[in-house]
Write a protein that holds these residues in place. Structure first.
Motif, PDB file in Angstrom:
ATOM      1  N   SER A 126      43.630  53.461  61.576  1.00 30.15           N
ATOM      2  CA  SER A 126      43.433  52.049  61.928  1.00 30.15           C
ATOM      3  C   SER A 126      43.360  51.171  60.682  1.00 30.15           C
ATOM      4  CB  SER A 126      42.175  51.868  62.788  1.00 30.15           C
ATOM      5  OG  SER A 126      41.019  52.219  62.071  1.00 30.15           O
ATOM      6  N   ASN A 127      42.702  51.659  59.632  1.00 29.86           N
ATOM      7  CA  ASN A 127      42.634  50.895  58.378  1.00 29.86           C
ATOM      8  C   ASN A 127      44.008  50.760  57.736  1.00 29.86           C
ATOM      9  OD1 ASN A 127      39.807  50.195  58.001  1.00 29.86           O
ATOM     10  ND2 ASN A 127      39.459  52.388  57.878  1.00 29.86           N
ATOM     11  N   GLY A 128      44.766  51.851  57.718  1.00 33.28           N
ATOM     12  CA  GLY A 128      46.109  51.814  57.150  1.00 33.28           C
ATOM     13  C   GLY A 128      47.040  50.904  57.924  1.00 33.28           C
ATOM     14  N   ALA A 129      46.927  50.935  59.262  1.00 31.11           N
ATOM     15  CA  ALA A 129      47.762  50.066  60.097  1.00 31.11           C
ATOM     16  C   ALA A 129      47.412  48.597  59.874  1.00 31.11           C
ATOM     17  CB  ALA A 129      47.589  50.440  61.565  1.00 31.11           C
ATOM     18  N   LEU A 130      46.120  48.286  59.780  1.00 33.83           N
ATOM     19  CA  LEU A 130      45.696  46.913  59.523  1.00 33.83           C
ATOM     20  C   LEU A 130      46.188  46.439  58.160  1.00 33.83           C
ATOM     21  CD1 LEU A 130      44.072  44.435  60.399  1.00 33.83           C
ATOM     22  CD2 LEU A 130      42.056  45.499  59.387  1.00 33.83           C
ATOM     23  N   TYR A 131      46.079  47.290  57.162  1.00 31.64           N
ATOM     24  CA  TYR A 131      46.556  46.974  55.814  1.00 31.64           C
ATOM     25  C   TYR A 131      48.055  46.659  55.845  1.00 31.64           C
ATOM     26  CZ  TYR A 131      47.468  47.672  50.797  1.00 31.64           C
ATOM     27  OH  TYR A 131      47.854  47.513  49.497  1.00 31.64           O
ATOM     28  N   THR A 132      48.829  47.498  56.543  1.00 26.32           N
ATOM     29  CA  THR A 132      50.279  47.305  56.632  1.00 26.32           C
ATOM     30  C   THR A 132      50.611  46.015  57.376  1.00 26.32           C
ATOM     31  OG1 THR A 132      50.609  49.688  56.603  1.00 26.32           O
ATOM     32  CG2 THR A 132      52.434  48.368  57.416  1.00 26.32           C
ATOM     33  N   LEU A 133      49.910  45.750  58.470  1.00 25.58           N
ATOM     34  CA  LEU A 133      50.146  44.541  59.251  1.00 25.58           C
ATOM     35  C   LEU A 133      49.864  43.287  58.428  1.00 25.58           C
ATOM     36  CD1 LEU A 133      50.864  43.398  62.056  1.00 25.58           C
ATOM     37  CD2 LEU A 133      48.412  43.467  62.580  1.00 25.58           C
ATOM     38  N   ILE A 134      48.727  43.272  57.744  1.00 26.54           N
ATOM     39  CA  ILE A 134      48.373  42.121  56.904  1.00 26.54           C
ATOM     40  C   ILE A 134      49.425  41.929  55.811  1.00 26.54           C
ATOM     41  CG2 ILE A 134      46.709  41.232  55.211  1.00 26.54           C
ATOM     42  CD1 ILE A 134      44.508  42.606  56.904  1.00 26.54           C
ATOM     43  N   ASN A 135      49.855  43.026  55.213  1.00 19.76           N
ATOM     44  CA  ASN A 135      50.849  42.944  54.143  1.00 19.76           C
ATOM     45  C   ASN A 135      52.196  42.460  54.686  1.00 19.76           C
ATOM     46  OD1 ASN A 135      50.958  43.164  51.352  1.00 19.76           O
ATOM     47  ND2 ASN A 135      52.067  45.102  51.454  1.00 19.76           N
ATOM     48  N   PHE A 136      52.569  42.915  55.872  1.00 21.40           N
ATOM     49  CA  PHE A 136      53.842  42.521  56.482  1.00 21.40           C
ATOM     50  C   PHE A 136      53.833  41.038  56.852  1.00 21.40           C
ATOM     51  CE2 PHE A 136      56.596  42.065  60.253  1.00 21.40           C
ATOM     52  CZ  PHE A 136      57.806  42.443  59.673  1.00 21.40           C
ATOM     53  N   ILE A 137      52.736  40.557  57.418  1.00 21.62           N
ATOM     54  CA  ILE A 137      52.654  39.168  57.874  1.00 21.62           C
ATOM     55  C   ILE A 137      52.472  38.187  56.717  1.00 21.62           C
ATOM     56  CG2 ILE A 137      51.224  37.540  59.195  1.00 21.62           C
ATOM     57  CD1 ILE A 137      50.743  39.815  61.194  1.00 21.62           C
ATOM     58  N   SER A 138      51.563  38.509  55.798  1.00 22.06           N
ATOM     59  CA  SER A 138      51.221  37.531  54.758  1.00 22.06           C
ATOM     60  C   SER A 138      51.480  37.988  53.332  1.00 22.06           C
ATOM     61  CB  SER A 138      49.744  37.162  54.877  1.00 22.06           C
ATOM     62  OG  SER A 138      48.933  38.275  54.554  1.00 22.06           O
ATOM     63  N   GLY A 139      51.619  39.290  53.120  1.00 18.12           N
ATOM     64  CA  GLY A 139      51.762  39.787  51.746  1.00 18.12           C
ATOM     65  C   GLY A 139      50.448  39.783  50.989  1.00 18.12           C
ATOM     66  N   CYS A 140      49.353  39.580  51.697  1.00 13.86           N
ATOM     67  CA  CYS A 140      48.041  39.466  51.046  1.00 13.86           C
ATOM     68  C   CYS A 140      47.086  40.588  51.429  1.00 13.86           C
ATOM     69  CB  CYS A 140      47.414  38.116  51.380  1.00 13.86           C
ATOM     70  SG  CYS A 140      48.288  36.718  50.662  1.00 13.86           S
ATOM     71  N   ALA A 141      47.599  41.798  51.565  1.00 15.80           N
ATOM     72  CA  ALA A 141      46.724  42.935  51.874  1.00 15.80           C
ATOM     73  C   ALA A 141      45.737  43.177  50.745  1.00 15.80           C
ATOM     74  CB  ALA A 141      47.551  44.178  52.146  1.00 15.80           C
ATOM     75  N   TRP A 142      46.059  42.706  49.554  1.00 19.53           N
ATOM     76  CA  TRP A 142      45.157  42.870  48.425  1.00 19.53           C
ATOM     77  C   TRP A 142      43.805  42.213  48.693  1.00 19.53           C
ATOM     78  CZ3 TRP A 142      43.155  38.752  45.774  1.00 19.53           C
ATOM     79  CH2 TRP A 142      43.788  37.517  45.960  1.00 19.53           C
ATOM     80  N   LEU A 143      43.777  41.161  49.531  1.00 21.13           N
ATOM     81  CA  LEU A 143      42.501  40.522  49.866  1.00 21.13           C
ATOM     82  C   LEU A 143      41.604  41.484  50.656  1.00 21.13           C
ATOM     83  CD1 LEU A 143      43.659  36.944  50.840  1.00 21.13           C
ATOM     84  CD2 LEU A 143      42.193  37.564  48.922  1.00 21.13           C
ATOM     85  N   ARG A 144      42.197  42.197  51.598  1.00 28.75           N
ATOM     86  CA  ARG A 144      41.443  43.173  52.407  1.00 28.75           C
ATOM     87  C   ARG A 144      40.919  44.302  51.523  1.00 28.75           C
ATOM     88  NH1 ARG A 144      38.266  45.738  54.915  1.00 28.75           N
ATOM     89  NH2 ARG A 144      38.639  46.895  56.810  1.00 28.75           N
ATOM     90  N   SER A 145      41.775  44.800  50.630  1.00 31.34           N
ATOM     91  CA  SER A 145      41.341  45.896  49.764  1.00 31.34           C
ATOM     92  C   SER A 145      40.334  45.421  48.725  1.00 31.34           C
ATOM     93  CB  SER A 145      42.540  46.586  49.112  1.00 31.34           C
ATOM     94  OG  SER A 145      43.347  45.674  48.428  1.00 31.34           O
ATOM     95  N   CYS A 146      40.399  44.149  48.351  1.00 27.71           N
ATOM     96  CA  CYS A 146      39.410  43.579  47.425  1.00 27.71           C
ATOM     97  C   CYS A 146      38.027  43.572  48.069  1.00 27.71           C
ATOM     98  CB  CYS A 146      39.834  42.162  47.039  1.00 27.71           C
ATOM     99  SG  CYS A 146      38.607  41.274  46.091  1.00 27.71           S
ATOM    100  N   VAL A 147      37.963  43.175  49.336  1.00 27.86           N
ATOM    101  CA  VAL A 147      36.700  43.172  50.072  1.00 27.86           C
ATOM    102  C   VAL A 147      36.159  44.600  50.176  1.00 27.86           C
ATOM    103  CG1 VAL A 147      35.671  42.765  52.360  1.00 27.86           C
ATOM    104  CG2 VAL A 147      37.206  41.065  51.350  1.00 27.86           C
ATOM    105  N   ASN A 148      37.043  45.545  50.426  1.00 29.41           N
ATOM    106  CA  ASN A 148      36.646  46.949  50.530  1.00 29.41           C
ATOM    107  C   ASN A 148      36.115  47.469  49.191  1.00 29.41           C
ATOM    108  OD1 ASN A 148      36.704  49.106  52.594  1.00 29.41           O
ATOM    109  ND2 ASN A 148      37.892  50.172  51.016  1.00 29.41           N
ATOM    110  N   ARG A 149      36.749  47.061  48.084  1.00 23.95           N
ATOM    111  CA  ARG A 149      36.298  47.477  46.746  1.00 23.95           C
ATOM    112  C   ARG A 149      34.887  46.948  46.479  1.00 23.95           C
ATOM    113  NH1 ARG A 149      38.945  49.104  41.935  1.00 23.95           N
ATOM    114  NH2 ARG A 149      37.836  48.564  40.039  1.00 23.95           N
ATOM    115  N   SER A 150      34.640  45.696  46.850  1.00 26.09           N
ATOM    116  CA  SER A 150      33.307  45.113  46.651  1.00 26.09           C
ATOM    117  C   SER A 150      32.257  45.874  47.444  1.00 26.09           C
ATOM    118  CB  SER A 150      33.305  43.641  47.066  1.00 26.09           C
ATOM    119  OG  SER A 150      34.086  42.880  46.179  1.00 26.09           O
TER     120      SER A 150
END
Length: 162
Positions: A71-95
Motif C-alpha cells: 500500500s505504501n509503494g502504491a501510494l508513492y507511485t500514484l503520487i509520483n505519477f500524478i504530481s511528480g512530488c513523491a519526495w514530499l511523502r518520503s520526506c515526511v516518512n524520513r522525519s
C-alpha cells in the motif's frame, strides 16, 4: 551503577542490537552517510529502478506494521505519477523515522535530502533500519516473528477411533 532496563532514560534499545549509551535528549548519528549508497549495491540498484519498493519497505517498518509495503509503494507511485512530488511523502516518512530513532537532523535537512537526492535518502534510511537489525524483506510482521518466535504446540495424534 546504572541498570540496563528500558525504564532507564540514559539507554536507547535497538531491535536486534544491544542498547547503547545516549544522553537524555541527545541525537544519534546516522549509521551510514547520505552518499554511501554503494555500501549496499543490491538496495542501491532496487532504489534506482523501483524506489516504490524501497519506500514501501521503509514505511512499513517505520509505521510499525500499521500499513503494508504494497500500500505504501502504491501510494508513492500514484503520487509520483500524478504530481511528480513523491519526495514530499518520503520526506515526511524520513522525519518520522528520525524522531522515532532520535537521529540527527531536522525537517529542513530531511526535505533537502529527499528533494535533491531522493534515491540517496531512501537508500540511507533502508541501510539505517537494516543496521538496526531489521530484515527489510520480511516486513514488520516477519521481523516481529523473527524477534519473538511463537511457541509451538506439540502435534496431537488423531482423535478417538472405534
Amino acid at each position: 551503577m546504572a541498570i540496563d532496563t528500558p525504564a532507564n532514560p540514559t539507554h536507547e534499545s535497538q531491535v536486534g542490537n544491544s542498547p547503547r549509551q545516549v544522553q537524555p535528549g541527545a541525537k544519534v548519528p546516522w549509521s551510514t552517510g547520505l552518499c554511501d549508497c554503494f555500501s549496499d549495491v543490491p538496495n542501491c540498484c532496487m532504489t534506482c529502478w523501483c524506489p516504490c519498493v524501497t519506500f514501501g519497505r521503509i514505511a512499513e517498518i517505520v509505521d510499525s506494521g500499521s500499513s503494508t509495503c504494497a500500500s505504501n509503494g502504491a501510494l508513492y507511485t500514484l503520487i509520483n505519477f500524478i504530481s511528480g512530488c513523491a519526495w514530499l511523502r518520503s520526506c515526511v516518512n524520513r522525519s518520522k523515522m528520525r524522531k522515532q530513532y532520535k537521529l540527527e537532523g531536522n525537517a529542513c535537512k530531511d526535505c533537502l535530502a529527499h528533494f535533491c537526492c531522493e534515491t540517496c535518502a531512501l537508500c540511507q534510511e533502508y541501510r539505517e533500519l537494516k543496521n538496526r537489525g531489521f530484515d527489510m524483506t520480511l516486513g514488520w510482521d516477519g521481523n516481529m516473528q523473527k524477534q519473538c518466535p511463537a511457541t509451538t504446540v506439540p502435534a496431537v495424534e488423531g482423535g478417538m477411533y472405534r
